[in-house]
Design an enzyme around this catalytic site. Structure first.
Site: not given
Length: 281
Positions: A98-100, A196
């Protein structure tokens, strides 16, 4: 490297005779990540795998800008050195990422036979505006943007095939001009920044996304509730994306497992504020 106590920043700088330079060599970094005592929110754990509730702001694995203080460092401390042998030294035990600034469920594995292509992943996203179609599939190959190598983009040529299924769950705002919407996304592929990039490509970027989002001017607030909602959305400090469903086949028990994650406080607060707007009929 410095010259006369000044750091040399020009990559085209030419050395001249008689000049004296000072070079500071940083200490060598460890060849592989080390365990660090970082709190973990463990949803499920057994000898083969661990399911984590990742908060927004926590980097998953070490990289150039984040050599430590990551989820991998926390997992090594929690699970022990046996984790190192799974998935490579830089990403031990990490089945998917998962992205930060994305919150939600993530699985780490102690089993080499874990098949990540069998994972069910569903996300809730808060986006600007509302897609015309209530549901659909976003398709578009994703690769490095030719204009900004730090960003990913949907490319006309090249890139990797990417598919995202989406469904509009709820729309917020006025009938003639929806301000935002809650969208459920399910991944059929797992490309970097896929949700995104795809939602931006659809014309509805994530609220709070500093990399792919665009500044939006909501309608002028007519009530206190509208002013609160518009301010929260405009100032939301991260991409409004939460991994709320995680399902997979257990590698040893050979049974299906499924977990659901409630919205974190910031996400829930923004939804509550947006629900205070007049919903289209």
């Amino acid at each position: 490297m410095t010259l006369a106590a000044k750091t040399i920043k020009d990559p085209n700088h030419r050395v001249k005779g008689g000049e004296v330079y000072s070079l500071e060599i940083p200490p060598a970094l460890p060849a592989r990540p080390r365990g660090q005592d970082i709190p973990l929110s463990v949803v499920y754990e057994d000898k083969d795998l661990i399911v984590i509730e990742k908060p927004a702001g926590l980097v998953v694995h070490p990289a150039a800008g984040n050599p430590d203080g990551t989820l991998v460092n926390a997992l090594i401390a929690h699970c022990g050195e046996a984790l190192i042998g799974i998935g490579g030294e830089a990403r031990p035990g990490i089945v998917h990422r998962l992205d930060k600034d994305t919150s939600g469920l993530l699985v780490g594995s102690l089993a080499k036979q874990f098949a990540n292509h069998t994972i069910e992943r569903a996300y809730h996203a808060l986006v600007w505006g509302a897609p015309r179609a209530g549901n659909g599939v976003i398709e578009g190959a994703i690769g490095r943007s030719p204009f900004d190598r730090k960003r990913m983009a949907v490319l006309r040529g090249g890139g990797k095939t990417a598919r995202t299924r989406y469904r509009v769950v709820e729309v917020f705002g006025m009938a003639e001009r929806p301000v935002a919407s809650l969208v459920e996304c399910r991944l059929e592929t797992g490309r970097t920044h896929q949700i995104r990039v795809h939602l931006t490509h659809l014309g509805h970027p994530l609220i709070g996304d500093p990399q792919y989002g665009r500044a939006r001017q909501p309608p002028r607030a007519k009530t206190e509730a509208e002013a609160t909602a518009f301010t929260l959305a405009a100032e939301f400090p991260r991409q409004a994306l939460h991994a709320f469903v995680l399902g997979f086949q257990h590698p040893a028990l050979h049974k299906s497992m499924r977990f659901e994650s409630p919205w974190p406080g910031d996400f829930a607060g923004l939804v509550a504020a947006l629900r205070g707007l007049k919903t289209p009929q």
